[in-house]
Write an enzyme that holds these catalytic residues in place. Sequence first.
Site, PDB file in Angstrom:
ATOM      1  N   LYS A 191       0.835  -1.201   0.000  1.00 44.95           N
ATOM      2  CA  LYS A 191       0.000   0.000   0.000  1.00 44.95           C
ATOM      3  C   LYS A 191       0.870   1.251   0.000  1.00 44.95           C
ATOM      4  O   LYS A 191       1.535   1.547   0.992  1.00 44.95           O
ATOM      5  CB  LYS A 191      -0.928   0.039   1.221  1.00 44.95           C
ATOM      6  N   GLY A 243       7.110   4.704   8.173  1.00 41.35           N
ATOM      7  CA  GLY A 243       6.229   5.849   8.344  1.00 41.35           C
ATOM      8  C   GLY A 243       6.399   6.447   9.723  1.00 41.35           C
ATOM      9  O   GLY A 243       7.478   6.347  10.325  1.00 41.35           O
ATOM     10  N   SER A 244       5.338   7.022  10.236  1.00 41.45           N
ATOM     11  CA  SER A 244       5.439   7.751  11.495  1.00 41.45           C
ATOM     12  C   SER A 244       5.549   6.802  12.688  1.00 41.45           C
ATOM     13  O   SER A 244       5.059   5.661  12.646  1.00 41.45           O
ATOM     14  CB  SER A 244       4.215   8.650  11.670  1.00 41.45           C
ATOM     15  N   THR A 245       6.153   7.283  13.742  1.00 36.50           N
ATOM     16  CA  THR A 245       6.312   6.486  14.957  1.00 36.50           C
ATOM     17  C   THR A 245       4.949   6.158  15.562  1.00 36.50           C
ATOM     18  O   THR A 245       4.736   5.044  16.059  1.00 36.50           O
ATOM     19  CB  THR A 245       7.202   7.239  15.960  1.00 36.50           C
ATOM     20  N   GLY A 248       3.533   3.335  13.621  1.00 36.04           N
ATOM     21  CA  GLY A 248       4.384   2.166  13.912  1.00 36.04           C
ATOM     22  C   GLY A 248       4.008   1.525  15.239  1.00 36.04           C
ATOM     23  O   GLY A 248       3.892   0.302  15.354  1.00 36.04           O
ATOM     24  N   GLU A 265      10.215   0.833  10.329  1.00 32.73           N
ATOM     25  CA  GLU A 265      11.229   1.863  10.095  1.00 32.73           C
ATOM     26  C   GLU A 265      10.527   3.192  10.297  1.00 32.73           C
ATOM     27  O   GLU A 265       9.675   3.588   9.503  1.00 32.73           O
ATOM     28  CB  GLU A 265      11.787   1.694   8.678  1.00 32.73           C
ATOM     29  N   CYS A 299      13.585  10.441   6.895  1.00 33.74           N
ATOM     30  CA  CYS A 299      13.619   9.927   8.266  1.00 33.74           C
ATOM     31  C   CYS A 299      15.023  10.016   8.852  1.00 33.74           C
ATOM     32  O   CYS A 299      15.180  10.208  10.053  1.00 33.74           O
ATOM     33  CB  CYS A 299      13.103   8.502   8.314  1.00 33.74           C
ATOM     34  N   GLU A 396      10.558  15.210  15.574  1.00 36.21           N
ATOM     35  CA  GLU A 396      10.871  15.145  14.152  1.00 36.21           C
ATOM     36  C   GLU A 396      10.023  16.193  13.430  1.00 36.21           C
ATOM     37  O   GLU A 396       8.803  16.187  13.544  1.00 36.21           O
ATOM     38  CB  GLU A 396      10.538  13.746  13.624  1.00 36.21           C
TER      39      GLU A 396
HETATM   40  P1  NAI Z   1       1.841   7.927   8.380  1.00 36.08           P
HETATM   41  O1  NAI Z   1       2.655   7.061   9.270  1.00 36.08           O
HETATM   42  O2  NAI Z   1       0.440   8.218   8.764  1.00 36.08           O
HETATM   43  O3  NAI Z   1       1.776   7.273   6.913  1.00 36.08           O
HETATM   44  C1  NAI Z   1       2.659   6.303   6.413  1.00 36.08           C
HETATM   45  C2  NAI Z   1       1.873   5.170   5.753  1.00 36.08           C
HETATM   46  O4  NAI Z   1       1.096   4.489   6.729  1.00 36.08           O
HETATM   47  C3  NAI Z   1       0.874   5.627   4.696  1.00 36.08           C
HETATM   48  O5  NAI Z   1       0.853   4.676   3.654  1.00 36.08           O
HETATM   49  C4  NAI Z   1      -0.441   5.610   5.452  1.00 36.08           C
HETATM   50  O6  NAI Z   1      -1.573   5.462   4.633  1.00 36.08           O
HETATM   51  C5  NAI Z   1      -0.269   4.405   6.332  1.00 36.08           C
HETATM   52  N1  NAI Z   1      -1.103   4.369   7.534  1.00 36.08           N
HETATM   53  C6  NAI Z   1      -1.652   5.423   8.209  1.00 36.08           C
HETATM   54  N2  NAI Z   1      -2.335   4.983   9.284  1.00 36.08           N
HETATM   55  C7  NAI Z   1      -2.210   3.636   9.304  1.00 36.08           C
HETATM   56  C8  NAI Z   1      -2.668   2.612  10.177  1.00 36.08           C
HETATM   57  N3  NAI Z   1      -3.384   2.883  11.267  1.00 36.08           N
HETATM   58  N4  NAI Z   1      -2.347   1.338   9.912  1.00 36.08           N
HETATM   59  C9  NAI Z   1      -1.587   1.037   8.841  1.00 36.08           C
HETATM   60  N5  NAI Z   1      -1.130   1.953   7.974  1.00 36.08           N
HETATM   61  C10 NAI Z   1      -1.430   3.245   8.196  1.00 36.08           C
HETATM   62  O7  NAI Z   1       2.649   9.262   8.148  1.00 36.08           O
HETATM   63  P2  NAI Z   1       2.078  10.727   7.788  1.00 36.08           P
HETATM   64  O8  NAI Z   1       0.864  11.040   8.593  1.00 36.08           O
HETATM   65  O9  NAI Z   1       1.945  10.820   6.344  1.00 36.08           O
HETATM   66  O10 NAI Z   1       3.274  11.639   8.299  1.00 36.08           O
HETATM   67  C11 NAI Z   1       3.294  12.098   9.636  1.00 36.08           C
HETATM   68  C12 NAI Z   1       4.687  12.222  10.167  1.00 36.08           C
HETATM   69  O11 NAI Z   1       5.297  10.934  10.170  1.00 36.08           O
HETATM   70  C13 NAI Z   1       5.628  13.079   9.371  1.00 36.08           C
HETATM   71  O12 NAI Z   1       5.528  14.415   9.704  1.00 36.08           O
HETATM   72  C14 NAI Z   1       6.958  12.496   9.738  1.00 36.08           C
HETATM   73  O13 NAI Z   1       7.411  13.057  10.943  1.00 36.08           O
HETATM   74  C15 NAI Z   1       6.667  11.036   9.940  1.00 36.08           C
HETATM   75  N6  NAI Z   1       6.997  10.215   8.765  1.00 36.08           N
HETATM   76  C16 NAI Z   1       8.133   9.463   8.799  1.00 36.08           C
HETATM   77  C17 NAI Z   1       8.497   8.745   7.686  1.00 36.08           C
HETATM   78  C18 NAI Z   1       9.742   7.935   7.673  1.00 36.08           C
HETATM   79  O14 NAI Z   1      10.330   7.757   6.605  1.00 36.08           O
HETATM   80  N7  NAI Z   1      10.161   7.356   8.772  1.00 36.08           N
HETATM   81  C19 NAI Z   1       7.726   8.763   6.455  1.00 36.08           C
HETATM   82  C20 NAI Z   1       6.504   9.529   6.536  1.00 36.08           C
HETATM   83  C21 NAI Z   1       6.200  10.231   7.661  1.00 36.08           C
END
Ligand code: NAI
Length: 486
Positions: A191, A243-245, A248, A265, A299, A396
């Site tokens: 996804k 994605g976000s902590t 995670g 990650e 990240c 972050e």
């Molecule tokens: P997010 O963690 O919500 O999104 C990442 C992925 O997870 C997307 O594909 C999203 O649709 C999916 N997702 C969202 N909620 C989920 C759930 N409950 N169960 C399974 N999958 C889910 O990240 P977001 O809201 O776009 O960004 C927020 C903050 O997260 C950013 O400001 C940044 O600080 C951090 N982030 C860190 C990343 C990294 O590379 N470690 C990448 C993206 C965001």
Amino acid sequence: MASAFEYAPAPESRAVVDIAPSYGLFIDGEFTDAADGKVFKTVSPSTEEVLSEVAQAGAADVDRAVQAARKAFEKWSALPGSERAKYLFRIARIIQERSRELAVLETLDNGKPIKETRDADLPLVAAHFFYYAGWADKLDHAGFGRRTAEGHGGPRPLGVAGQIIPWNFPLLMLAWKIAPALATGNTVVLKPAETTPLSALFFADICRQAGLPKGVVNILTGYGDAGAALVEHPDVNKIAFTGSTAVGKAIARQVAGTDKKVTLELGGKGANIVFDDAPIDQAVEGIVTGIFFNQGQVCCAGSRLLVQESIQDELLDSLKRRLSTLRLGDPLDKNTDIGAINSAEQLARITALAETGEAEGAERWSAPCELPSSGYWFAPTLFTNVTQAHTIARDEIFGPVLSVLSFRTPDEAVAKANNSQYGLSAGIWTEKGSRILAVANKLRAGVVWANTFNKFDPTSPFGGYKESGFGREGGRHGLEAYLDVR
Ligand code: NAI
């Protein structure tokens, strides 16, 4: 429902790739509508123009995709590694051949400069597929045990891998997830993030072009609820998430008590440590790469600059001069250094954290910089007078914002660098080799760069300590995340 992206030659312009008005989910080798017919729009962050409308997966679609992956697993996992390698090599070559289309598409959907998609992301994406293609027939020699002549023991694939990726490096994160999963004999339901669905759909097209058997790779565009349904699905054996902590942690709670394997990650707050003997010009370039590459939406960004007190003024003068030369604007212009922020939500988050920085007493600085009137933009920003207690030194920001702190001794540098809930990356700038080794050994960071920053290679394992997550991606270590080691 459209399935293909047409090639339309025109250098460095969006006309290189012809985006269809709508796209379906990619399940069992076919593009299909969502079961409930839902769709959502994806926009270009630099113009806010709607690029396309894509199907929005729900729980019923997740189930269909997992079933397709389960069915495909029987044959895919039984193929000799050398046969799986052929498909991966083919995919890698097609990525190279179509890299101009992919680079433009990624830049349009993500907002990042074409210079980065073309010269950094795409070569790495292809390299990951080449690298893991090379492992597919050597799994018995990867250090995870060997099958006996009778076929007992040895490393085995886990089954169906559910993979959830973010929007900051859509294609590269796809490659980090799909290449090792397929090389080890797993099948995949991936996804992409809701703001960057297009390059994953293009990749689906590449899977068809490569003749990959149906169901081995399934792509579900959609929101967090589709991600959660994938994590929840009883027939998924492995979850890989970047994605976000916060998400995670939610995933870790969701799989607790099940037999699903997980790698996470997550975020970071990387320290970029500059000692007084460092070559200033090189360090300045490394600081700029560390925090302004991909608008800081990385990240492992070097978002905390730790500079030795004796050179702080000189370094900051030099850094400010360099920041004044950065060009912000049209991501498709090959001279652009700073592109758009990925979404209105992310821009709001960055803006709020920068305001908190000011409110808590840090000093804000940006070079004069005109922002385009439409799209999501944030000027490269420095904060000085930052203490370890400040929110902008702890949280972050995930944007083009650098927090500058100082230190006097190497021990103080190490203590400050490690004073973080995260532990993903760090950088060390010094002429002294012995100091690099001594400091690197004490840093709690998954990757430590010396006299460089944000350098990636498929042979290196990548991953974090503490709230940056667990498990490693990349290199030989990255195979383990997809293997049942007996
Ligand atoms: P997010 O963690 O919500 O999104 C990442 C992925 O997870 C997307 O594909 C999203 O649709 C999916 N997702 C969202 N909620 C989920 C759930 N409950 N169960 C399974 N999958 C889910 O990240 P977001 O809201 O776009 O960004 C927020 C903050 O997260 C950013 O400001 C940044 O600080 C951090 N982030 C860190 C990343 C990294 O590379 N470690 C990448 C993206 C965001």
